[in-house]
Design an enzyme around this catalytic site. Structure first.
Site, PDB file in Angstrom:
ATOM      1  N   SER A 144       0.819  -1.218   0.000  1.00 16.96           N
ATOM      2  CA  SER A 144       0.000   0.000   0.000  1.00 16.96           C
ATOM      3  C   SER A 144       0.849   1.264   0.000  1.00 16.96           C
ATOM      4  O   SER A 144       0.328   2.368  -0.011  1.00 16.96           O
ATOM      5  CB  SER A 144      -0.925   0.007   1.220  1.00 16.96           C
ATOM      6  OG  SER A 144      -0.170  -0.107   2.414  1.00 16.96           O
ATOM      7  N   ASN A 165      -1.872  -1.727  13.698  1.00 17.33           N
ATOM      8  CA  ASN A 165      -3.319  -1.490  13.684  1.00 17.33           C
ATOM      9  C   ASN A 165      -3.703  -0.181  14.362  1.00 17.33           C
ATOM     10  O   ASN A 165      -4.495   0.594  13.837  1.00 17.33           O
ATOM     11  CB  ASN A 165      -4.051  -2.676  14.336  1.00 17.33           C
ATOM     12  CG  ASN A 165      -3.841  -3.966  13.562  1.00 17.33           C
ATOM     13  OD1 ASN A 165      -3.338  -3.933  12.441  1.00 17.33           O
ATOM     14  ND2 ASN A 165      -4.200  -5.084  14.160  1.00 17.33           N
ATOM     15  N   THR A 191     -38.606  27.601 -11.024  1.00 15.26           N
ATOM     16  CA  THR A 191     -38.984  26.280 -10.521  1.00 15.26           C
ATOM     17  C   THR A 191     -39.210  25.460 -11.774  1.00 15.26           C
ATOM     18  O   THR A 191     -39.645  26.001 -12.795  1.00 15.26           O
ATOM     19  CB  THR A 191     -40.263  26.313  -9.645  1.00 15.26           C
ATOM     20  OG1 THR A 191     -41.340  26.810 -10.434  1.00 15.26           O
ATOM     21  CG2 THR A 191     -40.088  27.214  -8.422  1.00 15.26           C
ATOM     22  N   HIS A 192     -38.898  24.183 -11.693  1.00 11.01           N
ATOM     23  CA  HIS A 192     -38.945  23.300 -12.876  1.00 11.01           C
ATOM     24  C   HIS A 192     -38.098  23.866 -14.014  1.00 11.01           C
ATOM     25  O   HIS A 192     -38.381  23.625 -15.187  1.00 11.01           O
ATOM     26  CB  HIS A 192     -40.380  23.101 -13.378  1.00 11.01           C
ATOM     27  CG  HIS A 192     -41.361  22.780 -12.298  1.00 11.01           C
ATOM     28  ND1 HIS A 192     -41.660  21.488 -11.935  1.00 11.01           N
ATOM     29  CD2 HIS A 192     -42.065  23.583 -11.460  1.00 11.01           C
ATOM     30  CE1 HIS A 192     -42.538  21.509 -10.943  1.00 11.01           C
ATOM     31  NE2 HIS A 192     -42.797  22.773 -10.621  1.00 11.01           N
ATOM     32  N   SER A 235     -12.006  26.364 -27.970  1.00 13.93           N
ATOM     33  CA  SER A 235     -12.150  25.127 -28.711  1.00 13.93           C
ATOM     34  C   SER A 235     -11.069  25.086 -29.780  1.00 13.93           C
ATOM     35  O   SER A 235     -10.714  26.115 -30.342  1.00 13.93           O
ATOM     36  CB  SER A 235     -13.527  25.077 -29.370  1.00 13.93           C
ATOM     37  OG  SER A 235     -13.503  24.205 -30.479  1.00 13.93           O
ATOM     38  N   LYS A 282     -15.763  29.792 -29.466  1.00 16.16           N
ATOM     39  CA  LYS A 282     -16.183  29.165 -28.217  1.00 16.16           C
ATOM     40  C   LYS A 282     -15.431  29.665 -26.985  1.00 16.16           C
ATOM     41  O   LYS A 282     -14.267  30.040 -27.025  1.00 16.16           O
ATOM     42  CB  LYS A 282     -15.970  27.633 -28.307  1.00 16.16           C
ATOM     43  CG  LYS A 282     -16.865  26.970 -29.316  1.00 16.16           C
ATOM     44  CD  LYS A 282     -18.228  26.592 -28.780  1.00 16.16           C
ATOM     45  CE  LYS A 282     -18.152  25.562 -27.702  1.00 16.16           C
ATOM     46  NZ  LYS A 282     -18.300  24.200 -28.138  1.00 16.16           N
ATOM     47  N   ASN A 333     -15.488  27.885 -23.306  1.00 14.82           N
ATOM     48  CA  ASN A 333     -16.094  26.754 -22.593  1.00 14.82           C
ATOM     49  C   ASN A 333     -15.847  26.811 -21.089  1.00 14.82           C
ATOM     50  O   ASN A 333     -14.734  27.089 -20.647  1.00 14.82           O
ATOM     51  CB  ASN A 333     -15.525  25.436 -23.137  1.00 14.82           C
ATOM     52  CG  ASN A 333     -15.841  25.245 -24.614  1.00 14.82           C
ATOM     53  OD1 ASN A 333     -16.890  25.679 -25.081  1.00 14.82           O
ATOM     54  ND2 ASN A 333     -14.925  24.608 -25.327  1.00 14.82           N
ATOM     55  N   GLU A 377     -17.570  22.439 -15.455  1.00 15.95           N
ATOM     56  CA  GLU A 377     -17.959  21.090 -15.862  1.00 15.95           C
ATOM     57  C   GLU A 377     -17.191  20.036 -15.059  1.00 15.95           C
ATOM     58  O   GLU A 377     -17.747  19.014 -14.656  1.00 15.95           O
ATOM     59  CB  GLU A 377     -17.690  20.901 -17.355  1.00 15.95           C
ATOM     60  CG  GLU A 377     -18.574  21.776 -18.233  1.00 15.95           C
ATOM     61  CD  GLU A 377     -18.086  21.817 -19.676  1.00 15.95           C
ATOM     62  OE1 GLU A 377     -18.687  21.146 -20.507  1.00 15.95           O
ATOM     63  OE2 GLU A 377     -17.088  22.501 -19.957  1.00 15.95           O
ATOM     64  N   TYR A 434      -9.436  -5.623  13.512  1.00 17.56           N
ATOM     65  CA  TYR A 434      -8.765  -5.228  12.275  1.00 17.56           C
ATOM     66  C   TYR A 434      -8.811  -6.356  11.242  1.00 17.56           C
ATOM     67  O   TYR A 434      -8.663  -7.526  11.567  1.00 17.56           O
ATOM     68  CB  TYR A 434      -7.297  -4.851  12.545  1.00 17.56           C
ATOM     69  CG  TYR A 434      -6.570  -4.465  11.270  1.00 17.56           C
ATOM     70  CD1 TYR A 434      -6.627  -3.167  10.798  1.00 17.56           C
ATOM     71  CD2 TYR A 434      -5.876  -5.419  10.514  1.00 17.56           C
ATOM     72  CE1 TYR A 434      -6.001  -2.804   9.602  1.00 17.56           C
ATOM     73  CE2 TYR A 434      -5.248  -5.075   9.322  1.00 17.56           C
ATOM     74  CZ  TYR A 434      -5.316  -3.765   8.878  1.00 17.56           C
ATOM     75  OH  TYR A 434      -4.703  -3.413   7.700  1.00 17.56           O
ATOM     76  N   GLN A 451      -7.304  -1.573   4.796  1.00 22.56           N
ATOM     77  CA  GLN A 451      -6.289  -0.876   4.018  1.00 22.56           C
ATOM     78  C   GLN A 451      -6.907  -0.169   2.804  1.00 22.56           C
ATOM     79  O   GLN A 451      -6.315   0.770   2.262  1.00 22.56           O
ATOM     80  CB  GLN A 451      -5.218  -1.878   3.564  1.00 22.56           C
ATOM     81  CG  GLN A 451      -4.085  -1.274   2.767  1.00 22.56           C
ATOM     82  CD  GLN A 451      -2.897  -2.213   2.688  1.00 22.56           C
ATOM     83  OE1 GLN A 451      -2.168  -2.370   3.658  1.00 22.56           O
ATOM     84  NE2 GLN A 451      -2.710  -2.854   1.549  1.00 22.56           N
ATOM     85  N   LYS A 478      -7.965   4.073   2.394  1.00 20.12           N
ATOM     86  CA  LYS A 478      -7.178   5.272   2.118  1.00 20.12           C
ATOM     87  C   LYS A 478      -7.321   5.818   0.702  1.00 20.12           C
ATOM     88  O   LYS A 478      -7.536   7.018   0.513  1.00 20.12           O
ATOM     89  CB  LYS A 478      -5.705   4.995   2.454  1.00 20.12           C
ATOM     90  CG  LYS A 478      -5.466   4.984   3.966  1.00 20.12           C
ATOM     91  CD  LYS A 478      -4.079   4.558   4.363  1.00 20.12           C
ATOM     92  CE  LYS A 478      -3.952   3.060   4.504  1.00 20.12           C
ATOM     93  NZ  LYS A 478      -4.916   2.424   5.457  1.00 20.12           N
TER      94      LYS A 478
HETATM   95  N1  ARG Z   1      -1.116  -0.938   5.707  1.00 20.62           N
HETATM   96  C1  ARG Z   1      -2.025  -1.411   6.708  1.00 20.62           C
HETATM   97  C2  ARG Z   1      -3.383  -0.680   6.601  1.00 20.62           C
HETATM   98  O1  ARG Z   1      -3.449   0.238   5.904  1.00 20.62           O
HETATM   99  C3  ARG Z   1      -1.478  -1.168   8.073  1.00 20.62           C
HETATM  100  C4  ARG Z   1      -1.987  -2.092   9.103  1.00 20.62           C
HETATM  101  C5  ARG Z   1      -1.466  -3.470   8.925  1.00 20.62           C
HETATM  102  N2  ARG Z   1      -1.844  -4.310  10.001  1.00 20.62           N
HETATM  103  C6  ARG Z   1      -1.749  -5.607   9.918  1.00 20.62           C
HETATM  104  N3  ARG Z   1      -2.156  -6.286  10.956  1.00 20.62           N
HETATM  105  N4  ARG Z   1      -1.254  -6.210   8.886  1.00 20.62           N
HETATM  106  O2  ARG Z   1      -4.347  -1.054   7.192  1.00 20.62           O
END
Ligand code: ARG
Length: 460
Positions: free
Chosen positions: A25, A112, A157-158, A279, A285, A287, A292, A319, A324, A327
């Protein structure tokens, strides 16, 4: 590939290539580096203060972490995918720099609680950024409002012209929405402000750690009260994403209006070269690409909310590696939101209203028909339903003659309703209609100026 030097004690062989691939990760969680360093520094100091590690070891850990911070800042730090994530990358580098003392940093801690802490810190900052971005946008809209309390446009409205409103009133509607969005981020930031650090893997730790101290040092209100909850919960991220989703939906509505207002058929506003593109084939144009893209980026933010909610659904405590996946979804949403807010604040400041076009559009739609009906109610004591019907017939006549209500001869109106007098013209103009909407929260310039003062005070 050899066994993982960070956790490979009982492993004879290294992971399959595909295992390493799915497990790593660091490509994205390197964005937690600053939070990880802060957490580790705090943890190391606490361990030393509690006599769990020596002050000398803590000092060398802190020194090593400083060096790592420098390496990350000048991009000389080498992130290694075989070390999985940012936590193990930093710890492994620490060992390279200071030797065996690095191994003491992870006493009374697990990845964790470490990652839960890092991520909370990151999301807490994201809430602060969103709030600041929304504030900047509110200020830009407020400035437009202050300049346009008497600029009349059709209220819809509408998507059909309904009643005249001022451009100021329309801008302030968004100021209100963005204020509630800010409230959602502030509430979320407050609720998430408990420290998971010290929950360890899931059950707490036998070491005599001081969780109050680490919580305080990291700016948390207090330590999280349940170690399982501390490592397993991501509702703080879900709250960010739900607040971000709602804010993005609001942004997309304003973006859509900018796009519509920019079409020559409307011509309500123009955006300068700073926020438009040309454009490559059609030289005429201009834009509204930024609007958008703000409108479209909403998809990413809403998608991220669905992604993480789905990850969390049915996930047994505590956990699991599923977590993971929290993120990337959140980073993607936060990036989209931050960028959208900046672009929208820029456009809100940049846009130039075209009062003549707005007025022409307001005139075209018989937007004072309700005023006519209201007059029949208050002056001729008609029941509203009947008044509505009479006004409708008069609009029809005006339409047939191709004139505005104001320009329709009195005689024509009297053919529909003989009781109508010349006094009627006083309510049929756009200004009269606008000025008459004096109920609290209404569009009358008098009322709108009060709202502008209210917001000027609040957004100082
Ligand atoms: N990269 C892991 C995560 O984002 C960190 C935690 C890993 N913990 C484990 N018991 N393998 O969650």
């Amino acid at each position: 590939m050899g066994t993982n030097k960070m956790w490979g004690g009982r492993f004879g062989e290294g992971p399959a290539q595909i295992m390493a691939e799915i497990n790593a990760s660091v490509d994205f969680d390197k964005r937690l580096a600053a939070q990880d360093l802060a957490g580790s520094r705090t943890h190391a100091r606490m361990l030393a203060d509690q006599g769990i590690i020596t002050q000398a070891d803590a000092a060398s850990i802190l020194k090593g972490l400083d060096q790592i911070e420098g390496e990350i800042a000048d991009s000389s730090f080498i992130f290694k995918r075989e070390l999985e994530d940012i936590h193990l990358n930093i710890e492994s580098r620490l060992a390279d720099i200071i030797g065996p003392a690095a191994g003491r940093l992870h006493t009374a801690r697990s990845r964790n609680d470490q990652v839960a802490t890092d991520f909370r810190l990151w999301v807490r900052e994201a809430c602060t950024r969103a709030d600041a971005g929304l504030l900047a946008l509110q200020r830009a809209l407020l400035k437009q409002a202050a300049a346009h309390t008497d600029t009349i446009m059709p209220g819809f409205t509408h998507m059909q012209p309904a009643q005249p409103v001022s451009f100021a009133h329309h801008c302030l509607a968004y100021v209100e929405m963005f204020a509630r969005d800010r409230g959602r981020f502030t509430d979320a930031a407050k609720r998430m402000n408990e420290s998971p650090l010290g929950a360890a893997a899931l059950a707490g730790t036998p070491f005599k750690i001081d969780r109050d101290k680490t919580a305080k040092a990291l700016g948390f209100d207090h330590p999280a009260r349940n170690s399982l909850d501390a490592v397993a919960s991501r509702d703080f991220a879900l709250e960010y994403l739900s607040a971000a989703s709602i804010a993005s939906v609001h942004l997309s509505r304003l973006a859509e209006e900018i796009v519509i207002w920019m079409t020559p058929a409307f011509g309500f506003i123009t955006l300068s070269d700073a926020f438009t593109t040309g454009s490559s084939i059609m030289p005429q144009k201009r834009n509204p690409d930024a609007a958008e893209l703000v409108r479209a980026k909403t998809g990413r933010v809403l998608g991220s909310f669905v992604t993480l909610t789905t990850v969390m659904k049915g996930l047994a405590l505590a956990y699991a590696k599923d977590l993971q996946e929290d993120k990337e979804a959140l980073f993607s949403a936060a990036d989209a939101l931050d960028l959208s807010l900046a672009a929208m604040a820029g456009m809100a400041a940049d846009l130039k209203a075209n009062p003549a076009k707005m007025r022409a559009a307001a005139e075209a739609g018989y937007p004072t028909a309700t005023d006519l009906a209201d007059w029949l109610v208050s002056k001729l004591n008609k029941p509203f339903r009947e008044a509505h019907h009479i006004a409708g017939s008069i609009v029809k006549r005006a339409e047939e003659k191709g004139v505005t209500l104001e320009k329709l001869p009195l005689a024509d109106m009297q053919k529909v309703e003989p009781g109508i007098t010349s006094e009627i013209v006083t309510v049929l103009s756009l200004e009269a209609s606008l000025n008459s909407r004096t109920s609290f929260g209404g569009t009358a310039p008098l009322r709108v100026r009060e709202q502008i003062s209210f917001w000027q005070e609040r957004l100082k």
